[in-house]
Design an enzyme around this catalytic site. Sequence first.
Site, mmCIF file in Angstrom:
data_model
loop_
_atom_site.group_PDB
_atom_site.id
_atom_site.type_symbol
_atom_site.label_atom_id
_atom_site.label_comp_id
_atom_site.label_asym_id
_atom_site.label_seq_id
_atom_site.Cartn_x
_atom_site.Cartn_y
_atom_site.Cartn_z
ATOM 1 N N LYS A 65 0.716 -1.360 -0.047
ATOM 2 C CA LYS A 65 -0.042 0.033 0.237
ATOM 3 C C LYS A 65 0.894 1.322 0.096
ATOM 4 O O LYS A 65 0.482 2.302 -0.493
ATOM 5 C CB LYS A 65 -0.879 0.083 1.063
ATOM 6 N N ASP A 79 6.429 0.638 10.662
ATOM 7 C CA ASP A 79 6.139 -0.644 11.086
ATOM 8 C C ASP A 79 6.934 -1.064 12.067
ATOM 9 O O ASP A 79 8.195 -0.665 12.415
ATOM 10 C CB ASP A 79 6.376 -1.631 9.881
ATOM 11 N N ASP A 116 6.551 1.219 17.796
ATOM 12 C CA ASP A 116 5.186 0.915 18.003
ATOM 13 C C ASP A 116 4.275 1.749 17.582
ATOM 14 O O ASP A 116 4.189 3.021 18.230
ATOM 15 C CB ASP A 116 5.242 0.325 19.457
ATOM 16 N N CYS A 171 -7.528 -7.396 6.679
ATOM 17 C CA CYS A 171 -8.009 -8.365 5.486
ATOM 18 C C CYS A 171 -8.572 -9.478 6.207
ATOM 19 O O CYS A 171 -8.324 -10.927 5.946
ATOM 20 C CB CYS A 171 -6.450 -8.873 4.643
HETATM 21 C C1 LIG Z 1 -1.698 -5.899 7.492
HETATM 22 S S1 LIG Z 1 0.126 -5.914 7.578
HETATM 23 C C2 LIG Z 1 0.495 -4.468 6.775
HETATM 24 C C3 LIG Z 1 0.412 -4.613 5.322
HETATM 25 C C4 LIG Z 1 1.333 -3.348 4.539
HETATM 26 N N1 LIG Z 1 0.362 -2.279 5.080
HETATM 27 C C5 LIG Z 1 0.838 -3.378 3.112
HETATM 28 O O1 LIG Z 1 0.047 -3.374 2.367
HETATM 29 O O2 LIG Z 1 2.019 -4.222 2.622
HETATM 30 C C6 LIG Z 1 0.288 -5.391 9.474
HETATM 31 C C7 LIG Z 1 1.500 -4.881 9.767
HETATM 32 O O3 LIG Z 1 1.608 -4.116 11.276
HETATM 33 C C8 LIG Z 1 2.640 -4.402 11.781
HETATM 34 N N2 LIG Z 1 2.342 -4.165 13.256
HETATM 35 C C9 LIG Z 1 2.003 -5.064 14.213
HETATM 36 N N3 LIG Z 1 1.691 -4.394 15.321
HETATM 37 C C10 LIG Z 1 2.464 -3.133 15.102
HETATM 38 C C11 LIG Z 1 2.316 -2.002 15.943
HETATM 39 N N4 LIG Z 1 2.088 -1.916 17.253
HETATM 40 N N5 LIG Z 1 2.850 -1.107 15.318
HETATM 41 C C12 LIG Z 1 3.060 -0.811 14.182
HETATM 42 N N6 LIG Z 1 3.076 -1.814 13.238
HETATM 43 C C13 LIG Z 1 2.554 -2.976 13.795
HETATM 44 C C14 LIG Z 1 3.281 -5.761 11.418
HETATM 45 O O4 LIG Z 1 4.468 -5.996 11.494
HETATM 46 C C15 LIG Z 1 2.400 -5.768 9.934
HETATM 47 O O5 LIG Z 1 3.681 -5.600 9.149
#
Ligand SMILES: C[S@@+](CC[C@H](N)C(=O)[O-])C[C@H]1O[C@@H](n2cnc3c(N)ncnc32)[C@H](O)[C@@H]1O
Length: 345
Positions: free
Chosen positions: A149, A166, A197, A270
Amino acid sequence: MNYGMQFGPLWPSIRVSLLSAPKYGALVNNFSQVDSVVRDLEGLCTTDFIYAAQNGRRDSPAEQAGGEGPAPPSEPTEAPVVPSLSVSPNIKCYTFSKGDISRFSPARPDTVGILGYYLMDAASLLPVLALNVQPGHLVLDLCAAPGGKTLALLQTGCCRHLTANDISASRIKRLHQILHSYLPKTVRNNVLVSMWDGRDWEQVEKDTFDRVLVDVPCTTDRHSVVEDDNNLFTRARTKERKQLPVLQMQLLVAGILAVKPGGEVVYSTCSLSQLQNEYVVESAINVAETQFGIGVHVEDLSCFRRLFQDTFSFYAECRVGELVLPHLTANFGPMYFCKLRRTQH
Ligand SMILES: C[S@@+](CC[C@H](N)C(=O)[O-])C[C@H]1O[C@@H](n2cnc3c(N)ncnc32)[C@H](O)[C@@H]1O
């Protein structure tokens, strides 16, 4: 069992679609040799679904401009379906038509080594389109890795600056790889990659961005039905799975705090789960209002359902937001997205 109750008679069809091969879209890389990429994609009888939807027809910009070959007989052109739809501009994504299960080959690098298109679930573009990034915007992608994205956001050519954040170091590495494979240095220089975070974003900056994308970690339902690796439904991860809606809500609240008054936030998952979708949105709005005194308005995206019905199968029953359901004739999704506007006061 849960989804059987949530979706009733629709569930067997959704389930069999989740168990079948997914469909992809080819996001055109505007930083590559676009003309030849588009020509190759159109040669496969694919259509830019975004252009087609906005112009009420499934033929290409090249054909509309009168491309090669004899001029077509003059026919009355159909009126645009929803001329005023506000979506992020310049994004082109080619898909095979409904019912066609052909596949794209992997993208090849052009003469300067940049890849011509990025294969992704085309439904993943809907949250980006809904974000409606406009020229000069400051944009935050709060959970950005591996970067599909983020790449789409950059295709708009509108981001004055984009921050891609991330929490995961390994996934940030993949984000960097994508940025290197698809973007020239001048564009990469405009992207700040951070590893916070996202829940603590308030400590970095607040009331700052014009647009914030909050694409949260979720149960990744399509992945979970077929893969044991990294599966949130394993017994060992029960606690983590149960905590997921809280984490999602905290991330969405952080996104709301990061956007300027009047700015817009898109929340996406998703997952098919109401608990991770509508309930998270509703509780985040409640927390923003009661704990932070911030008003939030849910924007109506039902026009997306009408506009993109030739490409996706939408669920008509969401209380807030929109949900793309996997369907054997259009095996994209699941993808839930909901747009929120932070009110001025
Ligand atoms: C659905 S994926 C994102 C996919 C990305 N937006 C894409 O289109 O390629 C969710 C992401 O949230 C990250 N994530 C999980 N907990 C998080 C946090 N507390 N803060 C930031 N990112 C986090 C994960 O590492 C993961 O990469």
